[in-house]
Design an enzyme around this catalytic site. Structure first.
Site, PDB file in Angstrom:
ATOM      1  N   VAL A 248      -1.927   5.096  -0.971  1.00 44.57           N
ATOM      2  CA  VAL A 248      -1.421   3.898  -0.437  1.00 44.57           C
ATOM      3  C   VAL A 248      -0.217   3.256  -1.043  1.00 44.57           C
ATOM      4  O   VAL A 248       0.182   3.453  -2.307  1.00 44.57           O
ATOM      5  CB  VAL A 248      -2.603   2.907  -0.992  1.00 44.57           C
ATOM      6  CG1 VAL A 248      -2.247   1.370  -0.605  1.00 44.57           C
ATOM      7  CG2 VAL A 248      -4.185   3.312  -0.554  1.00 44.57           C
ATOM      8  N   CYS A 249       0.675   2.939  -0.145  1.00 44.23           N
ATOM      9  CA  CYS A 249       1.974   2.442  -0.422  1.00 44.23           C
ATOM     10  C   CYS A 249       2.036   0.831  -0.573  1.00 44.23           C
ATOM     11  O   CYS A 249       1.795   0.021   0.445  1.00 44.23           O
ATOM     12  CB  CYS A 249       2.963   2.885   0.556  1.00 44.23           C
ATOM     13  SG  CYS A 249       4.731   2.156  -0.180  1.00 44.23           S
TER      14      CYS A 249
END
Length: 184
Positions: A111-112
């Protein structure tokens, strides 16, 4: 020299064992802080938390997000949280366990989200992270992508992006990648 604290600790252990109870495992500062964070959670109705290893393992839990607006409305996305013992000085490790067509989540579930990396501060908490994840579904960001293909489509052709999201969530291929159904 007598180590007074060791003597006191031993006496306490003996007393607890005499009561037929196992000695109480002391909680780490990270566990205490996490317990506080979880007890103060104020989740939107579209998010739920669960403890697959039981309530004794607070450091590993799952959060399900069901967006009620935006491209991902109707989907159900499962995240795993692994909280380090030095929490809140280090951010939890968060992975999306649902394969999703999203510019800020790669196909391995990374996840960014800035607050999980360079912008993490000990004043942030689990609630902040969950709201950040929820925000990724209502406002996907093509400017800081992990899935560059999805980001380019969102930037250049939002209609096609929406079609691709719907196809992926319904269970199907987007390009060469198969996505399992994640509609609820």
């Amino acid at each position: 020299m007598i180590k007074l604290f060791k003597v006191k600790e031993k006496q306490r252990e003996i007393a607890e064992n005499a009561n037929g109870k196992p000695p109480v495992k002391k909680k780490t500062a990270g566990e205490l802080r996490l317990h506080k964070d979880i007890s103060e959670l104020n989740l939107p109705k579209t998010c739920t938390i669960s403890f697959p290893n039981g309530k004794d393992d607070l450091m590993n839990f799952e959060v399900t997000i069901r967006p009620d607006e935006g491209y991902y409305v109707g989907g159900s996305f499962l995240y795993s949280f692994q909280v380090p013992s030095v929490y809140p000085h280090e951010a939890p490790k968060v992975k999306c366990k649902t394969k999703v067509y999203h510019p800020n989540i790669d196909l391995e579930g990374n996840v960014c989200l800035n607050i999980l990396r360079e912008d993490w501060k000990p004043v942030l908490n689990i609630n902040t992270i969950i709201y950040g994840l929820f925000h990724l579904f209502t406002q996907p960001n093509y400017e800081d992508p992990l899935n560059h293909d999805a980001a380019a489509v969102l930037r250049d052709n939002p209609k096609l992006f929406e079609t691709n999201v719907r196809r992926a969530m319904a269970g199907g291929y987007v390009g060469q990648t198969f996505f399992a159904r994640c509609m609820h």
